[in-house]
Design an enzyme around this catalytic site. Structure first.
Site, PDB file in Angstrom:
ATOM      1  N   CYS A  18       4.846   1.119   0.219  1.00 18.16           N
ATOM      2  CA  CYS A  18       4.646   0.533   1.548  1.00 18.16           C
ATOM      3  C   CYS A  18       4.171   1.568   2.560  1.00 18.16           C
ATOM      4  O   CYS A  18       3.408   1.225   3.465  1.00 18.16           O
ATOM      5  CB  CYS A  18       5.891  -0.198   2.031  1.00 18.16           C
ATOM      6  N   HIS A 131      11.701  -0.391   4.439  1.00 20.06           N
ATOM      7  CA  HIS A 131      10.310  -0.797   4.257  1.00 20.06           C
ATOM      8  C   HIS A 131       9.507  -0.350   5.470  1.00 20.06           C
ATOM      9  O   HIS A 131       9.966  -0.464   6.605  1.00 20.06           O
ATOM     10  CB  HIS A 131      10.266  -2.330   4.105  1.00 20.06           C
TER      11      HIS A 131
END
Length: 181
Positions: A18, A131
């Protein structure tokens, strides 16, 4: 605004890359960073670390799990992000979450975009992680360029951006402002 998302570069999530996807989405360039370039940055951070011997000799999985990333799945840390952005002439400022999103000047020409590190729970809360998510203004419109989204999500206005940021701050997210240095 209809169809403008097709002109926006948006990498989708793969493994735990990510940060790679977020950086490329931030720069709107699929070649801004590669897995190899981020791995190299992570390795240089280890080389420059005065405590590297402690990590590499005592951790049983040190071949895969490095101090700043996982060599198989990605999962890069904030040190890699900051070094990557500084290498492209950007500066990163941690936003003081006590001040809320209303203190962020979303109209500033210096502000390239916003990177958030958000807590995530998956598999019914059994797996917890973090994330990387990017929010950026493109052609006068703010977009959520989260690699978990199917397509970029435009915000209707700056108030909606601030509500989004405040919601994420209240859930434990970290907000970092990326400035054109």
């Amino acid at each position: 605004m209809e169809g403008s998302e097709s002109q926006i570069y948006h990498e989708r999530q793969r493994l735990q890359f990510c940060l790679l996807h977020s950086l490329n989405n931030l720069f709107q360039d699929k070649n801004a960073f590669t897995r190899e370039s981020l791995n190299s940055i992570a390795e240089n951070l280890v080389t420059d670390d005065p405590n590297k011997e402690t990590w590499t000799t005592t951790h049983p999985l040190s071949f895969f799990l490095k101090p700043h990333h996982n060599t198989v799945t990605g999962n890069y840390d904030v040190n890699v992000m900051m070094a990557a952005l500084e290498g492209k002439g950007k500066s990163v400022v941690w936003h003081d979450k006590r001040r809320g999103a209303s203190s962020i000047d979303l109209d500033s020409d210096a502000l390239m975009g916003i990177v958030m590190n958000v807590p995530v729970k998956r598999y019914g809360g059994l797996w917890r992680s973090r994330h990387w998510v990017v929010v950026r203004k493109i052609s006068g419109v703010w977009y959520n360029l989260d690699s978990d989204l199917l397509v970029p999500k435009p915000f209707k206005d700056e108030d909606e951006v601030r509500v989004f940021l405040d919601q994420n701050l209240s859930l434990g997210s970290e907000v970092l402002l990326v400035n054109n240095a």
